[in-house]
Design a protein around this motif. Structure first.
Motif, PDB file in Angstrom:
ATOM      1  N   GLN A 207       0.783  -1.353   0.170  1.00 45.54           N
ATOM      2  CA  GLN A 207      -0.030   0.004  -0.022  1.00 45.54           C
ATOM      3  C   GLN A 207       0.775   1.161   0.045  1.00 45.54           C
ATOM      4  O   GLN A 207       0.551   2.145  -0.750  1.00 45.54           O
ATOM      5  N   ARG A 208       2.002   1.186   0.932  1.00 51.58           N
ATOM      6  CA  ARG A 208       2.687   2.427   0.930  1.00 51.58           C
ATOM      7  C   ARG A 208       3.435   2.720  -0.470  1.00 51.58           C
ATOM      8  O   ARG A 208       3.759   3.965  -0.980  1.00 51.58           O
ATOM      9  N   MET A 209       3.966   1.593  -1.162  1.00 52.64           N
ATOM     10  CA  MET A 209       4.600   1.971  -2.273  1.00 52.64           C
ATOM     11  C   MET A 209       3.793   2.462  -3.389  1.00 52.64           C
ATOM     12  O   MET A 209       3.852   3.345  -4.275  1.00 52.64           O
ATOM     13  N   MET A 210       2.465   1.821  -3.485  1.00 50.28           N
ATOM     14  CA  MET A 210       1.670   2.243  -4.265  1.00 50.28           C
ATOM     15  C   MET A 210       1.172   3.966  -4.144  1.00 50.28           C
ATOM     16  O   MET A 210       1.028   4.526  -5.245  1.00 50.28           O
ATOM     17  N   ASP A 211       1.028   4.053  -2.828  1.00 50.49           N
ATOM     18  CA  ASP A 211       0.615   5.528  -2.720  1.00 50.49           C
ATOM     19  C   ASP A 211       1.539   6.552  -2.705  1.00 50.49           C
ATOM     20  O   ASP A 211       1.683   7.680  -3.400  1.00 50.49           O
ATOM     21  N   LYS A 212       3.007   6.065  -2.632  1.00 51.38           N
ATOM     22  CA  LYS A 212       4.263   6.906  -2.834  1.00 51.38           C
ATOM     23  C   LYS A 212       4.420   6.839  -4.541  1.00 51.38           C
ATOM     24  O   LYS A 212       4.535   8.010  -4.811  1.00 51.38           O
ATOM     25  N   ALA A 213       4.101   6.089  -5.136  1.00 51.12           N
ATOM     26  CA  ALA A 213       4.183   6.304  -6.777  1.00 51.12           C
ATOM     27  C   ALA A 213       3.044   7.125  -7.232  1.00 51.12           C
ATOM     28  O   ALA A 213       3.439   7.905  -8.281  1.00 51.12           O
ATOM     29  N   SER A 214       1.873   7.052  -6.642  1.00 54.93           N
ATOM     30  CA  SER A 214       0.705   8.061  -6.925  1.00 54.93           C
ATOM     31  C   SER A 214       1.244   9.453  -6.801  1.00 54.93           C
ATOM     32  O   SER A 214       1.155  10.269  -7.539  1.00 54.93           O
ATOM     33  N   GLN A 215       1.945   9.586  -5.712  1.00 57.19           N
ATOM     34  CA  GLN A 215       2.497  11.031  -5.264  1.00 57.19           C
ATOM     35  C   GLN A 215       3.543  11.622  -6.269  1.00 57.19           C
ATOM     36  O   GLN A 215       3.364  12.504  -6.544  1.00 57.19           O
TER      37      GLN A 215
END
Length: 267
Positions: A207-215
């Motif tokens: 989840q954190r990697m997905m969120d960071k990629a979106s950011q």
């Protein structure tokens, strides 16, 4: 005299120079007599590979097969590789399905000897695909002997595309990224996630990697991130962060900020 692929310098400057000479370097490398001999031999005997033993008992064949999946370091682990291929992927308890590294599942899927006929007998174009991957991975290994980061950078886009094509959903694709050491290293570094990140629960990492990629990149969809523009941006950020780390911990953040200012962030 055999050709040895080379990298001059470090970071983005080295990456730019490498790309400008990539076609000619690959052509020279692929024309090596040993490389040509191995790939020709693999094509000649492919149809006669009927058991896992046929592969693991022939070092030249094993070198091509493992090299195609980025598993060259396992060339001495014959019994392990034999088991991976013998058990295939159909059974969820098969060895390849229990390993965290997705590369073994890819190998066991294409060379699945748990079924009859073996999977590679029915796979259209697998010979050409295996040879092409072997040549690409072999070139990257040689580049990695002088610069490990350039090896990771060279293989990133191709590997991310493979994940995007093989995964049934975006969530699955991100788990595959986390389960593929080279992909994970490039993505984690490019996103500025610390080494301690790996100690988190796998679902939280996901989840954190997905969120960071979106950011950072404006999307967390793997099929979009594997496109040329995004893949290039990820690769460049990876190399910038690596270059900053090499300068020293005390000044790495400031250096990274300066270098990253030249790379636009997608919104």
């Amino acid at each position: 005299m055999t050709f040895q692929p080379f990298v001059l310098g470090t970071g983005l400057a080295a990456w730019s120079l490498l790309n400008s000479t990539l076609s000619s370097q690959k052509a020279a490398f692929n024309s090596k007599s040993v490389t040509q001999s191995d790939t020709r031999y693999f094509k000649d005997v492919f149809a006669a590979l009927n058991t896992p033993t046929d592969i693991v008992s022939d070092r030249r064949i094993l070198r091509v097969v493992l090299g195609a999946y980025g598993l060259s370091d396992d060339i001495e682990n014959r019994h392990f590789i034999k088991t991976v291929m013998a058990e295939g992927v159909a059974d969820q308890s098969a060895l390849a399905n229990r390993l965290s590294d997705r590369r073994y599942r890819s190998l066991a899927r294409d060379f699945d000897f748990s079924r009859s006929p073996p999977a590679h007998k029915d796979a259209i174009g697998l010979v050409e695909k295996t040879v092409e991957a072997y040549l690409a991975q072999s070139f990257e290994i040689e580049i990695g002997k002088s610069n490990a980061d350039m090896r990771l950078a060279l293989g990133f886009k191709r590997s991310l595309e493979e994940v995007a094509q093989a995964s049934g959903s975006n969530n699955t694709a991100w788990y595959q990224v986390l389960a593929t050491p080279p992909l994970r290293e490039v993505m984690q570094t490019a996103l500025g996630l610390p080494s301690e990140f790996a100690q988190l629960d796998i679902d939280e990492q996901h989840q954190r990697m997905m969120d960071k990629a979106s950011q950072v990149f404006g999307t967390s969809i793997i099929s979009e991130l594997s496109g040329k523009e995004n893949a290039d941006q990820i690769t460049r950020r990876f190399l910038v962060m690596r270059q900053a780390e090499s300068i020293g911990q005390s000044s790495s953040l400031q250096t990274a900020l300066v270098l990253l200012s030249a790379i636009p962030v997608r919104r």
